[in-house]
Design a protein around this motif. Structure first.
Motif, PDB file in Angstrom:
ATOM      1  N   THR A 115       0.851  -1.194   0.000  1.00  0.00           N
ATOM      2  CA  THR A 115       0.000   0.000   0.000  1.00  0.00           C
ATOM      3  C   THR A 115       0.884   1.241   0.000  1.00  0.00           C
ATOM      4  OG1 THR A 115      -0.114   0.254   2.421  1.00  0.00           O
ATOM      5  CG2 THR A 115      -1.733  -1.210   1.373  1.00  0.00           C
ATOM      6  N   ARG A 146       0.302   4.028   1.605  1.00  0.00           N
ATOM      7  CA  ARG A 146       0.433   4.524   2.977  1.00  0.00           C
ATOM      8  C   ARG A 146       1.547   3.783   3.725  1.00  0.00           C
ATOM      9  NH1 ARG A 146      -1.088   3.564   8.249  1.00  0.00           N
ATOM     10  NH2 ARG A 146      -1.665   5.425   9.453  1.00  0.00           N
ATOM     11  N   ASP A 176       4.056   2.198   2.429  1.00  0.00           N
ATOM     12  CA  ASP A 176       5.364   2.501   1.835  1.00  0.00           C
ATOM     13  C   ASP A 176       5.895   3.856   2.304  1.00  0.00           C
ATOM     14  OD1 ASP A 176       5.207   0.125   0.518  1.00  0.00           O
ATOM     15  OD2 ASP A 176       4.669   0.985  -1.432  1.00  0.00           O
ATOM     16  N   ALA A 182       2.218   2.863  -6.942  1.00  0.00           N
ATOM     17  CA  ALA A 182       0.816   2.777  -6.547  1.00  0.00           C
ATOM     18  C   ALA A 182      -0.105   2.948  -7.746  1.00  0.00           C
ATOM     19  CB  ALA A 182       0.507   3.829  -5.486  1.00  0.00           C
ATOM     20  N   GLU A 186      -3.853   1.334  -7.315  1.00  0.00           N
ATOM     21  CA  GLU A 186      -4.263   1.900  -6.029  1.00  0.00           C
ATOM     22  C   GLU A 186      -4.546   3.389  -6.144  1.00  0.00           C
ATOM     23  OE1 GLU A 186      -2.506   2.414  -1.460  1.00  0.00           O
ATOM     24  OE2 GLU A 186      -1.267   1.515  -3.034  1.00  0.00           O
ATOM     25  N   VAL A 227      -2.958  11.084   1.312  1.00  0.00           N
ATOM     26  CA  VAL A 227      -3.968  10.075   0.944  1.00  0.00           C
ATOM     27  C   VAL A 227      -5.282  10.728   0.510  1.00  0.00           C
ATOM     28  CG1 VAL A 227      -5.367   8.154   1.800  1.00  0.00           C
ATOM     29  CG2 VAL A 227      -2.922   8.255   2.345  1.00  0.00           C
TER      30      VAL A 227
END
Length: 245
Positions: free
Chosen positions: A93, A95, A97, A153, A158, A201
């Motif tokens: 993910t 976040r 990473d 990502a 993602e 995010v």
């Protein structure tokens, strides 16, 4: 003051086409960081750095024309060593990473780095022309790492391909620079978590296409009445005016 034995050879002008020897650069830059952390920007001199590195002062001046230039490259050297682009976190993910980039450090090491950044800030207050170079030295290594993680990502689906990751990859590194240079505070895990969860995010969830071209960014007032609803009362008023004798 006695002259170091290697200085006569260093003072000799470089021959045309001869490449500069970079073999001692890292050692000298590390020495500059040590001196900066110990005595601050005001106390740092080329003589002190040369003595700490075991090099001739002419060797230092051949590579860096001023102590400000030396300090900026030393800080860039420190930042590059903190980021291993070949072995970035891979938690599955974005976040995870981004948080995985954080490396816990001792109180002593944290204080040392804060002193180094404080020394850099002091130099920048005297020579504003170096601000851009300093920004690149501090921000670029981490921005490059964040961009690589965001690209990963995007590749796994993602993050939307329309997300402005070029800009967002610079947010945390830029805020970290502001925190250390201006606020004189350490970059800790709590700050990183707040930036990832509160800024990065959420921003990646909002695609640029969600904002219509030419939009001012202001949302309509939900309490305001549409224009077509306001028209009938005006027409009724005109009708009552015409019916008067």
């Amino acid at each position: 003051m006695t002259q170091n034995e290697d200085e006569p050879a260093e003072v000799e002008p470089a021959r045309p086409g001869r490449k500069r020897d970079h073999s001692r650069d890292a050692e000298i830059l590390d020495a500059a960081l040590e001196v900066l952390a110990e005595v601050g920007a005001a106390g740092l001199t080329m003589d002190l750095v040369a003595a700490r590195a075991g090099a001739g002062k002419a060797t230092i001046y051949r590579r860096w024309t001023s102590k400000a230039e030396l300090v900026i490259e030393a800080v860039a050297h420190m930042k590059r060593n903190q980021v291993d682009l070949e072995h970035l976190p891979d938690t599955g993910t974005l976040r995870g990473d981004l948080l995985g980039l954080f490396k816990p450090q001792s109180i002593e090491e944290g204080e040392r780095k804060l002193k180094i950044m404080t020394g850099l800030a002091s130099l920048l207050s005297q020579e504003q022309a170096l601000a851009e170079a300093a920004n690149s030295a501090i921000v670029e290594p981490w921005a490059e790492a964040h961009l690589a993680l965001m690209q990963r990502a995007v590749a796994r689906g993602e993050v939307s391909a329309s997300a402005d990751i070029a800009t967002l990859s610079r947010i945390i590194p830029s805020m970290a620079a502001y925190r250390t240079l201006v606020q004189r505070k350490p970059f800790d895990l709590a700050f990183l978590v707040s930036m990832v969860d509160g800024v990065i995010v959420p921003a990646l969830r909002n695609r640029p296409s969600d904002v219509p071209p030419g939009s001012t960014g202001h949302r309509p007032d939900p309490t305001a009445s549409p224009a077509h609803e306001a028209a009938p009362p005006r027409r009724a008023a005109r009708a009552r005016t015409r019916s008067k004798p």
